[in-house]
Write a protein that holds these residues in place. Sequence first.
Motif, PDB file in Angstrom:
ATOM      1  N   ASN A  32     -24.492  10.965 -70.622  1.00  4.13           N
ATOM      2  CA  ASN A  32     -24.422   9.743 -69.799  1.00  4.13           C
ATOM      3  C   ASN A  32     -25.823   9.268 -69.406  1.00  4.13           C
ATOM      4  O   ASN A  32     -26.015   8.677 -68.357  1.00  4.13           O
ATOM      5  N   LEU A  34     -27.851   6.813 -69.424  1.00  3.57           N
ATOM      6  CA  LEU A  34     -27.797   5.375 -69.687  1.00  3.57           C
ATOM      7  C   LEU A  34     -28.815   4.572 -68.888  1.00  3.57           C
ATOM      8  O   LEU A  34     -29.275   3.524 -69.335  1.00  3.57           O
ATOM      9  N   LEU A 140      -2.457  15.570 -56.756  1.00  5.20           N
ATOM     10  CA  LEU A 140      -3.785  14.974 -56.603  1.00  5.20           C
ATOM     11  C   LEU A 140      -4.082  14.739 -55.125  1.00  5.20           C
ATOM     12  O   LEU A 140      -3.165  14.636 -54.302  1.00  5.20           O
ATOM     13  N   LEU A 167     -11.292   9.354 -61.355  1.00  7.63           N
ATOM     14  CA  LEU A 167     -11.359   8.971 -59.946  1.00  7.63           C
ATOM     15  C   LEU A 167     -11.521   7.451 -59.827  1.00  7.63           C
ATOM     16  O   LEU A 167     -10.860   6.820 -58.995  1.00  7.63           O
TER      17      LEU A 167
HETATM   18  N1  NAP Z   1     -22.283   6.646 -66.297  1.00  6.81           N
HETATM   19  C1  NAP Z   1     -21.999   6.870 -65.037  1.00  6.81           C
HETATM   20  O1  NAP Z   1     -22.384   6.080 -64.146  1.00  6.81           O
HETATM   21  C2  NAP Z   1     -21.175   8.077 -64.652  1.00  6.81           C
HETATM   22  C3  NAP Z   1     -21.000   8.366 -63.295  1.00  6.81           C
HETATM   23  C4  NAP Z   1     -20.208   9.469 -62.960  1.00  6.81           C
HETATM   24  C5  NAP Z   1     -19.597  10.236 -63.953  1.00  6.81           C
HETATM   25  N2  NAP Z   1     -19.808   9.946 -65.255  1.00  6.81           N
HETATM   26  C6  NAP Z   1     -19.154  10.735 -66.309  1.00  6.81           C
HETATM   27  O2  NAP Z   1     -17.752  10.802 -66.059  1.00  6.81           O
HETATM   28  C7  NAP Z   1     -17.227  11.977 -66.687  1.00  6.81           C
HETATM   29  C8  NAP Z   1     -16.269  12.663 -65.735  1.00  6.81           C
HETATM   30  O3  NAP Z   1     -15.139  11.854 -65.520  1.00  6.81           O
HETATM   31  P1  NAP Z   1     -13.694  12.527 -65.401  1.00  6.81           P
HETATM   32  O4  NAP Z   1     -12.701  11.432 -65.462  1.00  6.81           O
HETATM   33  O5  NAP Z   1     -13.576  13.649 -66.381  1.00  6.81           O
HETATM   34  O6  NAP Z   1     -13.717  13.231 -63.964  1.00  6.81           O
HETATM   35  P2  NAP Z   1     -13.759  12.699 -62.451  1.00  6.81           P
HETATM   36  O7  NAP Z   1     -13.103  11.376 -62.329  1.00  6.81           O
HETATM   37  O8  NAP Z   1     -15.149  12.852 -61.947  1.00  6.81           O
HETATM   38  O9  NAP Z   1     -12.885  13.811 -61.720  1.00  6.81           O
HETATM   39  C9  NAP Z   1     -11.485  13.850 -61.947  1.00  6.81           C
HETATM   40  C10 NAP Z   1     -10.903  15.039 -61.260  1.00  6.81           C
HETATM   41  O10 NAP Z   1     -10.902  14.848 -59.835  1.00  6.81           O
HETATM   42  C11 NAP Z   1      -9.790  15.528 -59.275  1.00  6.81           C
HETATM   43  N3  NAP Z   1      -8.936  14.635 -58.482  1.00  6.81           N
HETATM   44  C12 NAP Z   1      -8.276  15.029 -57.363  1.00  6.81           C
HETATM   45  N4  NAP Z   1      -7.583  14.039 -56.820  1.00  6.81           N
HETATM   46  C13 NAP Z   1      -7.772  12.974 -57.625  1.00  6.81           C
HETATM   47  C14 NAP Z   1      -7.281  11.652 -57.556  1.00  6.81           C
HETATM   48  N5  NAP Z   1      -6.452  11.228 -56.584  1.00  6.81           N
HETATM   49  N6  NAP Z   1      -7.636  10.807 -58.536  1.00  6.81           N
HETATM   50  C15 NAP Z   1      -8.477  11.211 -59.531  1.00  6.81           C
HETATM   51  N7  NAP Z   1      -8.987  12.485 -59.640  1.00  6.81           N
HETATM   52  C16 NAP Z   1      -8.632  13.347 -58.676  1.00  6.81           C
HETATM   53  C17 NAP Z   1      -8.994  16.111 -60.452  1.00  6.81           C
HETATM   54  O11 NAP Z   1      -9.438  17.445 -60.683  1.00  6.81           O
HETATM   55  P3  NAP Z   1      -8.897  18.747 -59.926  1.00  6.81           P
HETATM   56  O12 NAP Z   1      -8.172  19.542 -60.904  1.00  6.81           O
HETATM   57  O13 NAP Z   1     -10.116  19.405 -59.413  1.00  6.81           O
HETATM   58  O14 NAP Z   1      -8.004  18.237 -58.861  1.00  6.81           O
HETATM   59  C18 NAP Z   1      -9.448  15.267 -61.618  1.00  6.81           C
HETATM   60  O15 NAP Z   1      -9.323  15.931 -62.846  1.00  6.81           O
HETATM   61  C19 NAP Z   1     -18.433  12.837 -67.052  1.00  6.81           C
HETATM   62  O16 NAP Z   1     -18.662  12.764 -68.449  1.00  6.81           O
HETATM   63  C20 NAP Z   1     -19.598  12.189 -66.311  1.00  6.81           C
HETATM   64  O17 NAP Z   1     -20.820  12.343 -66.964  1.00  6.81           O
HETATM   65  C21 NAP Z   1     -20.591   8.874 -65.629  1.00  6.81           C
END
Ligand code: NAP
Length: 237
Positions: A32, A34, A140, A167
């Motif tokens: 990421n 960017l 969640l 999220l």
């Molecule tokens: N380019 C950017 O600006 C940027 C910024 C941030 C992240 N990123 C990228 O985003 C990626 C990660 O995204 P992701 O979707 O895998 O993870 P995420 O959205 O960061 O985390 C999702 C996790 O949060 C927990 N969670 C608990 N309650 C929730 C709810 N109500 N809604 C949503 N999630 C909840 C769950 O895990 P549990 O099992 O722990 O409950 C869920 O699997 C990475 O590759 C990172 O590098 C990029």
Amino acid sequence: MVSNNNGEKRPKITLSAAITLDGQIASLTGDNNLSNTEDWRRVHHLRAENEAIMVGSGTILTDDSKLTIKPEYFESGHLIKNPVRIVVTSSGMIPLDSRIITFRPDIPTIIATTKKCSSIKKKEFLRKGCEVLLCGEGPLVNLRHLMMILYKDYKINSLLLEGGSKLNGNMIAEKLIDEIQVSIAPVLGGNGVPFFSLPYAMNSLDQSPFFEILNHKIYGDMIWLNLKIHYKPRSIK
Ligand SMILES: NC(=O)c1ccc[n+]([C@@H]2O[C@H](COP(=O)([O-])OP(=O)(O)OC[C@H]3O[C@@H](n4cnc5c(N)ncnc54)[C@H](OP(=O)(O)O)[C@@H]3O)[C@@H](O)[C@H]2O)c1
């Protein structure tokens, strides 16, 4: 602070992200990288304007984010107040040696979790100096409830959401995002991580909120947009 139609009060929530031209926040492998230097400076100033900063556990597991403000992006002598850090994790499955826990333990870190998190893990978070907030039974974290607690009990008026995809998707589905500050990088992400993973399928664009452009600017080779979200369909004139 924002007051919903039903009188619920919560922090004003701004989503911040850097995305590719095809709307991804990371590649399939989690790359990421960017933002350019100018964009990082803007992000750190945005962090400093907010009282809290929040990410999902997926972002901690992938990026091991510290979520602190780097003083080098500010003039010397500028008083920097780091926002309270919040990790959303229903299961509590983030490592205890994550940098959000170990780096700068003087900055408050809140673990927002559910009854799915074991009492042993909760105790370990507390022992490491984190606060633990229970927000629902699972599967969640109840995001609406979390926002109300943050406003009422922690006096947090403004919150910066920094991803990740799941999220972002659930926050917008709950109509909990007020503004977006997004910088678009001149690259493709391919089949990477989408900006929003919505918890439902959309059949038509009428189901999408629409995004009003409040401001825009060029930062080096990136374009930055400040968008206000209206939770009603777009009308094309
Ligand atoms: N380019 C950017 O600006 C940027 C910024 C941030 C992240 N990123 C990228 O985003 C990626 C990660 O995204 P992701 O979707 O895998 O993870 P995420 O959205 O960061 O985390 C999702 C996790 O949060 C927990 N969670 C608990 N309650 C929730 C709810 N109500 N809604 C949503 N999630 C909840 C769950 O895990 P549990 O099992 O722990 O409950 C869920 O699997 C990475 O590759 C990172 O590098 C990029």
